[in-house]
Every structure is written in C-alpha cells, then in structure tokens.
Design a protein around this motif. Structure first.
Motif, PDB file in Angstrom:
ATOM      1  N   LEU A  88       0.838  -1.197   0.000  1.00  0.00           N
ATOM      2  CA  LEU A  88       0.000   0.000   0.000  1.00  0.00           C
ATOM      3  C   LEU A  88       0.874   1.249   0.000  1.00  0.00           C
ATOM      4  N   ALA A  89       0.294   2.344  -0.481  1.00  0.00           N
ATOM      5  CA  ALA A  89       0.989   3.631  -0.476  1.00  0.00           C
ATOM      6  C   ALA A  89      -0.029   4.747  -0.318  1.00  0.00           C
ATOM      7  N   LEU A  90       0.429   5.872   0.207  1.00  0.00           N
ATOM      8  CA  LEU A  90      -0.384   7.089   0.236  1.00  0.00           C
ATOM      9  C   LEU A  90       0.045   7.927  -0.949  1.00  0.00           C
ATOM     10  N   LEU A  91      -0.903   8.367  -1.726  1.00  0.00           N
ATOM     11  CA  LEU A  91      -0.628   9.219  -2.875  1.00  0.00           C
ATOM     12  C   LEU A  91      -1.394  10.515  -2.643  1.00  0.00           C
ATOM     13  N   THR A  92      -0.785  11.404  -1.848  1.00  0.00           N
ATOM     14  CA  THR A  92      -1.483  12.627  -1.442  1.00  0.00           C
ATOM     15  C   THR A  92      -1.401  13.670  -2.549  1.00  0.00           C
ATOM     16  N   ARG A  93      -2.479  14.391  -2.706  1.00  0.00           N
ATOM     17  CA  ARG A  93      -2.563  15.433  -3.731  1.00  0.00           C
ATOM     18  C   ARG A  93      -2.669  16.825  -3.112  1.00  0.00           C
ATOM     19  N   ASN A  94      -2.946  16.861  -1.808  1.00  0.00           N
ATOM     20  CA  ASN A  94      -3.114  18.120  -1.086  1.00  0.00           C
ATOM     21  C   ASN A  94      -2.232  18.123   0.149  1.00  0.00           C
ATOM     22  N   PHE A  95      -2.015  19.310   0.699  1.00  0.00           N
ATOM     23  CA  PHE A  95      -1.316  19.412   1.972  1.00  0.00           C
ATOM     24  C   PHE A  95      -2.270  18.976   3.079  1.00  0.00           C
ATOM     25  N   HIS A  96      -1.738  18.305   4.077  1.00  0.00           N
ATOM     26  CA  HIS A  96      -2.541  17.886   5.222  1.00  0.00           C
ATOM     27  C   HIS A  96      -1.964  18.507   6.481  1.00  0.00           C
ATOM     28  N   MET A  97      -2.858  18.833   7.405  1.00  0.00           N
ATOM     29  CA  MET A  97      -2.447  19.429   8.664  1.00  0.00           C
ATOM     30  C   MET A  97      -1.525  18.470   9.425  1.00  0.00           C
ATOM     31  N   PRO A  98      -0.417  18.962   9.974  1.00  0.00           N
ATOM     32  CA  PRO A  98       0.450  18.090  10.769  1.00  0.00           C
ATOM     33  C   PRO A  98      -0.318  17.469  11.932  1.00  0.00           C
ATOM     34  N   GLY A  99       0.046  16.243  12.260  1.00  0.00           N
ATOM     35  CA  GLY A  99      -0.587  15.540  13.364  1.00  0.00           C
ATOM     36  C   GLY A  99      -0.695  14.058  13.071  1.00  0.00           C
ATOM     37  N   GLU A 100      -1.489  13.390  13.885  1.00  0.00           N
ATOM     38  CA  GLU A 100      -1.687  11.950  13.767  1.00  0.00           C
ATOM     39  C   GLU A 100      -3.054  11.682  13.153  1.00  0.00           C
ATOM     40  N   TYR A 101      -3.086  10.758  12.210  1.00  0.00           N
ATOM     41  CA  TYR A 101      -4.317  10.348  11.545  1.00  0.00           C
ATOM     42  C   TYR A 101      -4.476   8.842  11.750  1.00  0.00           C
ATOM     43  N   ALA A 102      -5.719   8.380  11.840  1.00  0.00           N
ATOM     44  CA  ALA A 102      -5.953   6.949  11.982  1.00  0.00           C
ATOM     45  C   ALA A 102      -7.239   6.569  11.263  1.00  0.00           C
ATOM     46  N   GLY A 103      -7.268   5.329  10.814  1.00  0.00           N
ATOM     47  CA  GLY A 103      -8.444   4.800  10.130  1.00  0.00           C
ATOM     48  C   GLY A 103      -8.263   3.314   9.894  1.00  0.00           C
ATOM     49  N   TRP A 104      -9.018   2.787   8.946  1.00  0.00           N
ATOM     50  CA  TRP A 104      -9.042   1.348   8.742  1.00  0.00           C
ATOM     51  C   TRP A 104      -8.897   0.963   7.279  1.00  0.00           C
ATOM     52  N   ILE A 105      -8.190  -0.133   7.075  1.00  0.00           N
ATOM     53  CA  ILE A 105      -8.181  -0.836   5.792  1.00  0.00           C
ATOM     54  C   ILE A 105      -9.095  -2.030   6.001  1.00  0.00           C
ATOM     55  N   GLU A 106     -10.054  -2.206   5.133  1.00  0.00           N
ATOM     56  CA  GLU A 106     -10.950  -3.352   5.231  1.00  0.00           C
ATOM     57  C   GLU A 106     -10.513  -4.423   4.239  1.00  0.00           C
ATOM     58  N   VAL A 107     -10.339  -5.633   4.734  1.00  0.00           N
ATOM     59  CA  VAL A 107     -10.016  -6.794   3.915  1.00  0.00           C
ATOM     60  C   VAL A 107     -11.304  -7.597   3.805  1.00  0.00           C
ATOM     61  N   ILE A 108     -11.801  -7.764   2.587  1.00  0.00           N
ATOM     62  CA  ILE A 108     -13.090  -8.423   2.368  1.00  0.00           C
ATOM     63  C   ILE A 108     -12.830  -9.743   1.651  1.00  0.00           C
ATOM     64  N   THR A 109     -13.242 -10.838   2.275  1.00  0.00           N
ATOM     65  CA  THR A 109     -13.071 -12.154   1.677  1.00  0.00           C
ATOM     66  C   THR A 109     -14.447 -12.733   1.367  1.00  0.00           C
ATOM     67  N   SER A 110     -14.506 -13.551   0.338  1.00  0.00           N
ATOM     68  CA  SER A 110     -15.756 -14.232   0.010  1.00  0.00           C
ATOM     69  C   SER A 110     -15.448 -15.533  -0.712  1.00  0.00           C
ATOM     70  N   THR A 111     -16.424 -16.407  -0.712  1.00  0.00           N
ATOM     71  CA  THR A 111     -16.271 -17.682  -1.413  1.00  0.00           C
ATOM     72  C   THR A 111     -16.538 -17.452  -2.902  1.00  0.00           C
ATOM     73  N   ALA A 112     -16.467 -18.506  -3.692  1.00  0.00           N
ATOM     74  CA  ALA A 112     -16.721 -18.404  -5.127  1.00  0.00           C
ATOM     75  C   ALA A 112     -18.038 -17.673  -5.383  1.00  0.00           C
ATOM     76  N   HIS A 113     -18.075 -16.837  -6.392  1.00  0.00           N
ATOM     77  CA  HIS A 113     -19.257 -16.067  -6.803  1.00  0.00           C
ATOM     78  C   HIS A 113     -19.657 -15.006  -5.786  1.00  0.00           C
ATOM     79  N   GLY A 114     -18.746 -14.655  -4.874  1.00  0.00           N
ATOM     80  CA  GLY A 114     -18.994 -13.559  -3.936  1.00  0.00           C
ATOM     81  C   GLY A 114     -19.899 -13.891  -2.768  1.00  0.00           C
ATOM     82  N   ALA A 115     -20.162 -15.163  -2.527  1.00  0.00           N
ATOM     83  CA  ALA A 115     -21.042 -15.541  -1.423  1.00  0.00           C
ATOM     84  C   ALA A 115     -20.325 -15.426  -0.078  1.00  0.00           C
ATOM     85  N   ASN A 116     -21.091 -15.257   0.984  1.00  0.00           N
ATOM     86  CA  ASN A 116     -20.611 -15.224   2.360  1.00  0.00           C
ATOM     87  C   ASN A 116     -19.439 -14.256   2.587  1.00  0.00           C
ATOM     88  N   PRO A 117     -19.568 -12.990   2.234  1.00  0.00           N
ATOM     89  CA  PRO A 117     -18.449 -12.063   2.454  1.00  0.00           C
ATOM     90  C   PRO A 117     -18.167 -11.854   3.938  1.00  0.00           C
TER      91      PRO A 117
END
Length: 172
Positions: A88-117
C-alpha cells in the motif's frame, strides 16, 4: 498496525509493513478485496482527513489503485494455504495538517461467486509533519516552514541559547 509518515508535501509515501494475509481455503474460487476508510485527524475540531482516494494498493505491475471502493486483489484463489501480500501507499494530492491520523483498511473475503463475504479491519496510522529550516545572516535568524495551507496553525517550540540579549519578533 500499518503506518506511514508524510513529510509535509503532497507526494507518494509508502505504507509499512506490506499487508500480508495468511489464507487457508478448502475450495477454489475465493476472492479477496481491500478498501480503505478515510483517516481522521486526532484533533477533530480541525476536521482534516486523508481520504480513501489517497490510499492506494500498488499492484504487482506498479499501478496505483485508489481504495475508495473495494479493489480486487485476488479474483479466484486456489484451494490450499498461502500468503497474499498487498503493498500500500499514500498518494497525497493536497497538503494535510500536521498531526496523527488513523483509520481502517478493510479486507473483504468471500467464497466463489462472492457468497458469504467477511470483513477484517486493519488499523492504519499516519503521521504528518511539516519541516522547518533556518539560516543566520547579518545577526538575524530566518526560519522557513514547509508550504502549508492558509488555514494552517503552527506551534514553534525550541530553545535559544546565547550570551547576549535576544530580541525575537515573528512576522508573516
């Protein structure tokens, strides 16, 4: 957690470590997708955020795919056990305020044909800093701060040690 450091200016910044997912499947055809949620600044009144559009999966052939919507990392996995890596990489296009940022990456798994995510959340923490430099000319000290948005607040901390009186004035 996954981490990254932004040094003030817009650009590309790597996320460390590589997201490594251990997969065990008894059937072929499983899918794996990743998506990001916006990263929020630790000082909510400022309202700044790093958007999911600025968080990218770097594909094996070097393409940067923004994670604002689910991106397919594995379209049809084989039965068995293995490790799937996603850089993964951050590809920033704007200036961001100095400080700490936090959030989530979601990993989505499913069986064949997208069932049971199923969704697994992985924490991502980003530090944004603004650089400063100084020069001494004709008994004057000049400070230069990285270019920041007009609404940017700044705090200057430091120490001045001298054997003569010092007059400090700050102008913008």
């Amino acid at each position: 957690p996954l981490t990254a450091e932004i040094a003030g200016r817009p650009g590309e910044y790597p996320v460390e470590p590589v997201l490594a997912l251990h997969v065990v499947s008894s059937a072929p055809g499983w899918q794996l997708k990743i998506k990001a949620l916006d990263l929020q600044h630790d000082d909510p009144p400022h309202g700044d955020k790093i958007t999911a559009n600025e968080i990218c999966w770097v594909t094996p052939d070097g393409v940067r795919a923004p994670l604002r919507a689910p991106v397919t990392v594995v379209a049809s996995g084989a039965a068995g056990e293995g490790v799937v890596e996603a850089r993964l990489a951050l590809l920033t296009r704007n200036f961001h305020m100095p400080g700490e940022y936090a959030g989530w990456i979601e990993v989505i798994t499913s069986t064949a044909h997208g069932a049971n995510p199923r969704t697994i959340k992985v924490l991502i923490a980003v530090t944004v800093s603004a650089g400063a430099s100084h020069a001494i000319r004709d008994n004057k000290v000049y400070f230069h701060f990285a270019q920041l948005p007009a609404a940017q607040d700044a705090a200057i901390r430091g120490e001045i040690s001298t054997d003569v009186p010092v007059n400090l004035s700050i102008t913008t």
